[in-house]
Design a protein around this motif. Structure first.
Motif, PDB file in Angstrom:
ATOM      1  N   GLN A  11       0.850  -1.179   0.000  1.00  0.00           N
ATOM      2  CA  GLN A  11       0.000   0.000   0.000  1.00  0.00           C
ATOM      3  C   GLN A  11       0.894   1.239   0.000  1.00  0.00           C
ATOM      4  O   GLN A  11       1.884   1.289   0.729  1.00  0.00           O
ATOM      5  CB  GLN A  11      -0.895   0.014   1.239  1.00  0.00           C
ATOM      6  CG  GLN A  11      -1.937  -1.067   1.257  1.00  0.00           C
ATOM      7  CD  GLN A  11      -3.033  -0.817   0.232  1.00  0.00           C
ATOM      8  OE1 GLN A  11      -3.268   0.310  -0.159  1.00  0.00           O
ATOM      9  NE2 GLN A  11      -3.658  -1.876  -0.218  1.00  0.00           N
ATOM     10  N   PRO A  12       0.557   2.263  -0.803  1.00  0.00           N
ATOM     11  CA  PRO A  12       1.406   3.456  -0.832  1.00  0.00           C
ATOM     12  C   PRO A  12       1.431   4.203   0.498  1.00  0.00           C
ATOM     13  O   PRO A  12       2.416   4.818   0.850  1.00  0.00           O
ATOM     14  CB  PRO A  12       0.802   4.313  -1.936  1.00  0.00           C
ATOM     15  CG  PRO A  12      -0.578   3.797  -2.122  1.00  0.00           C
ATOM     16  CD  PRO A  12      -0.577   2.353  -1.682  1.00  0.00           C
ATOM     17  N   TYR A  13       0.361   4.141   1.241  1.00  0.00           N
ATOM     18  CA  TYR A  13       0.292   4.770   2.558  1.00  0.00           C
ATOM     19  C   TYR A  13      -0.840   4.090   3.336  1.00  0.00           C
ATOM     20  O   TYR A  13      -1.778   3.566   2.741  1.00  0.00           O
ATOM     21  CB  TYR A  13       0.050   6.276   2.469  1.00  0.00           C
ATOM     22  CG  TYR A  13      -1.142   6.656   1.644  1.00  0.00           C
ATOM     23  CD1 TYR A  13      -2.401   6.755   2.216  1.00  0.00           C
ATOM     24  CD2 TYR A  13      -1.024   6.917   0.275  1.00  0.00           C
ATOM     25  CE1 TYR A  13      -3.499   7.083   1.462  1.00  0.00           C
ATOM     26  CE2 TYR A  13      -2.129   7.247  -0.490  1.00  0.00           C
ATOM     27  CZ  TYR A  13      -3.353   7.328   0.111  1.00  0.00           C
ATOM     28  OH  TYR A  13      -4.447   7.659  -0.635  1.00  0.00           O
ATOM     29  N   PRO A  14      -0.766   4.087   4.625  1.00  0.00           N
ATOM     30  CA  PRO A  14      -1.829   3.430   5.397  1.00  0.00           C
ATOM     31  C   PRO A  14      -3.128   4.243   5.322  1.00  0.00           C
ATOM     32  O   PRO A  14      -3.116   5.468   5.277  1.00  0.00           O
ATOM     33  CB  PRO A  14      -1.280   3.398   6.817  1.00  0.00           C
ATOM     34  CG  PRO A  14      -0.225   4.422   6.852  1.00  0.00           C
ATOM     35  CD  PRO A  14       0.316   4.562   5.449  1.00  0.00           C
TER      36      PRO A  14
END
Length: 125
Positions: A11-14
């Motif tokens: 995932q690119p960011y949570p």
């Protein structure tokens, strides 16, 4: 020799969890009040940062941003009119109207009510 399958993409960011209802009301209230001091900048920051954290904050931050952009356009229209004298009165009227609507919107948001300011052009939703 077979190669193992590639790992799934990270995932690119949570993803941030949704806000609690009382936090949504607080941020919606602060968004409307930020227009008094920061013009459209406060509403823009809240809209960009918190819009995916709940439907209440998304609606109020979009409404505050739309209203502040409408007030900014009205102020820009009043500036050239000040050369013929009427712009000063119109600018004063726009400022008083914006202050009243921002306070009403902040009170509605703090009470947990949905509110869209009148005479507001819809730029974002």
């Amino acid at each position: 020799m077979t190669m193992p399958p590639p790992p799934p993409p990270a995932q690119p960011y949570p993803v941030a969890p949704p806000l609690r209802p009382e936090d949504e009301k607080l941020w919606a209230t602060l968004t409307h009040l930020s227009g008094i001091f920061l013009s459209f900048v406060g509403a823009l920051v809240v809209y960009l940062v918190l819009r995916d954290r709940g439907p209440f904050i998304r609606a109020h931050s979009a409404a505050a941003l739309n209203f502040q952009l409408t007030v900014l356009i009205a102020a820009f229209v009043c500036i050239p009119l000040s050369f013929i004298g009427i712009g000063f009165l119109l600018l004063l009227a726009v400022g008083v109207y914006a202050l009243v609507i921002e306070i009403v919107a902040a009170v509605k948001a703090s009470q947990g009510q949905w509110y869209t300011p009148p005479l507001s052009i819809r730029f974002v939703s």
